[in-house]
Write an enzyme that holds these catalytic residues in place. Structure first.
Site, mmCIF file in Angstrom:
data_model
loop_
_atom_site.group_PDB
_atom_site.id
_atom_site.type_symbol
_atom_site.label_atom_id
_atom_site.label_comp_id
_atom_site.label_asym_id
_atom_site.label_seq_id
_atom_site.Cartn_x
_atom_site.Cartn_y
_atom_site.Cartn_z
ATOM 1 N N SER A 87 12.853 14.490 -22.352
ATOM 2 C CA SER A 87 12.656 14.425 -23.622
ATOM 3 C C SER A 87 13.282 12.498 -24.103
ATOM 4 C CB SER A 87 14.034 14.867 -24.537
ATOM 5 O OG SER A 87 15.723 14.324 -23.795
ATOM 6 N N LEU A 124 12.131 9.107 -25.071
ATOM 7 C CA LEU A 124 11.698 8.257 -24.447
ATOM 8 C C LEU A 124 11.437 8.482 -22.535
ATOM 9 C CD1 LEU A 124 13.832 5.013 -24.455
ATOM 10 C CD2 LEU A 124 11.707 5.269 -25.764
ATOM 11 N N TYR A 150 29.059 1.341 -22.598
ATOM 12 C CA TYR A 150 27.689 1.655 -23.055
ATOM 13 C C TYR A 150 27.207 -0.167 -23.218
ATOM 14 C CZ TYR A 150 22.877 2.287 -24.053
ATOM 15 O OH TYR A 150 21.301 2.732 -24.680
#
Length: 327
Positions: A53, A55, A208
């Site tokens: 899915s 990129l 992140y």
């Protein structure tokens, strides 16, 4: 008060619509393969993590169009097989039957990474390009199978082990390339060696950013270690892209229509976001280039903390222990 609020909302909505029209009229989707030779990647084998899915899927589609043989390394095999079927239909069926291969790979499990690499090394005589694309974005605090904080574990440690286990094959296939997908959000992260597992404190946004900073430090240290091998490694940021990566982000129900409109107007499509990955994987322009950071198919500058060689080496050494390369 209500009239003023409504007026402000309509003005904002009008601005978004105007920008959306500008985007639709004035900005076409760049397709790198349109300016490259159709057979540019013929004879090349490319492994893409998270290729079912977003990129990863867009990158796989474009490299297949350029003639590459693509291996999709995905956590959910059923979803990956479905995506592979769609790609085959979209492309009219690759010329060779095994041009698109699906393999199960769960980067949240070191056991899965090792099993995947064992199988790949037994079956594949060469690997020309490795694209470390898969990622987890701002999830609630959770741990991988091996007890690592999920974002650091998947985005950095899983790919760290995967890359190291495949280095021998990449070297024997040289000239070969490694492409690492990071993010501009690395700027807000720091490497805290005292709490890499975020057990003392956890902030999903910061963690992140930390994992994406780790991607860059890993790339630069790996480039140093690969000097003279004819294997290059570069890192990129794709920009803000409309993918399912943000599935853990909660948007109030009433705000979703406006958010969807804003994202359509301002965010890149997966194809647009994938262009730098495709460029670094295939373009003759970056042959021999290594250890660099790219955005929109151009080299960009890094903040000093992303170029700290001592931090990069320490992170590498600790990562080796964490994934079991060194005891």
């Amino acid at each position: 008060m209500a009239v003023a609020t409504t007026t402000a909302f309509l003005a904002a909505l009008g601005g978004v619509l105007w920008l959306a029209v500008r985007r639709l009229v004035g900005r076409g989707v760049p397709r790198l393969h349109g300016g490259a030779e159709p057979g540019l990647m013929r004879g090349k084998t490319v492994l893409i993590t998270g290729a079912n899915s977003g990129l990863g899927r867009a990158t796989a589609a474009e490299l297949l169009r350029l003639g590459a043989r693509v291996i999709m390394g995905c956590r959910d095999r059923a979803r990956a097989e479905e995506a592979a079927g769609q790609l085959r239909r979209e492309l009219g069926g690759p010329e060779e039957e095994d041009a698109l291969v699906v393999k199960e790979l769960d980067l949240a499990s070191l056991r899965s990474v090792r099993a995947f690499c064992r199988e790949l090394l037994q079956e594949e005589p060469r690997l020309d390009v490795l694209i470390n694309n898969a990622g987890v974005f701002q999830c609630p605090y959770m741990k991988t199978e091996d007890g690592f904080e999920m974002q650091f574990g998947v985005n950095h440690l899983g790919h760290f082990l995967l890359t190291n286990l495949l280095l021998g094959l990449l070297k024997s296939s040289a000239p070969s390339r490694i492409v690492v997908v990071s993010s501009k959000l690395y700027k807000y992260g720091d490497i805290n060696f005292e709490d890499l597992n975020s057990e003392a404190s956890y902030n999903k946004s910061f963690c992140y950013s930390r994992s994406k900073l780790a991607n860059i430090l890993f790339t630069r240290e790996l480039a140093r270690r690969l000097e003279g091998t004819n294997v290059t490694v570069n890192v990129l940021h794709p920009g803000i892209v409309r993918t399912n990566l943000g599935r853990h982000i909660h948007i109030p129900l009433l705000a979703k229509p406006l958010f969807n409109l804003v994202s359509w107007a301002f965010f890149k499509t997966p194809l647009e976001g994938a262009q730098t990955s495709i460029y670094l994987a295939s373009s003759p322009e970056v042959e021999g280039v290594s250890g660099k950071y790219f955005g929109d198919c151009k080299e960009e500058e890094l903040l000093p903390k992303a170029m700290d060689e001592s931090v990069a080496r320490k992170l590498w050494d600790i990562s080796e222990v964490m994934v079991g390369i060194l005891k």
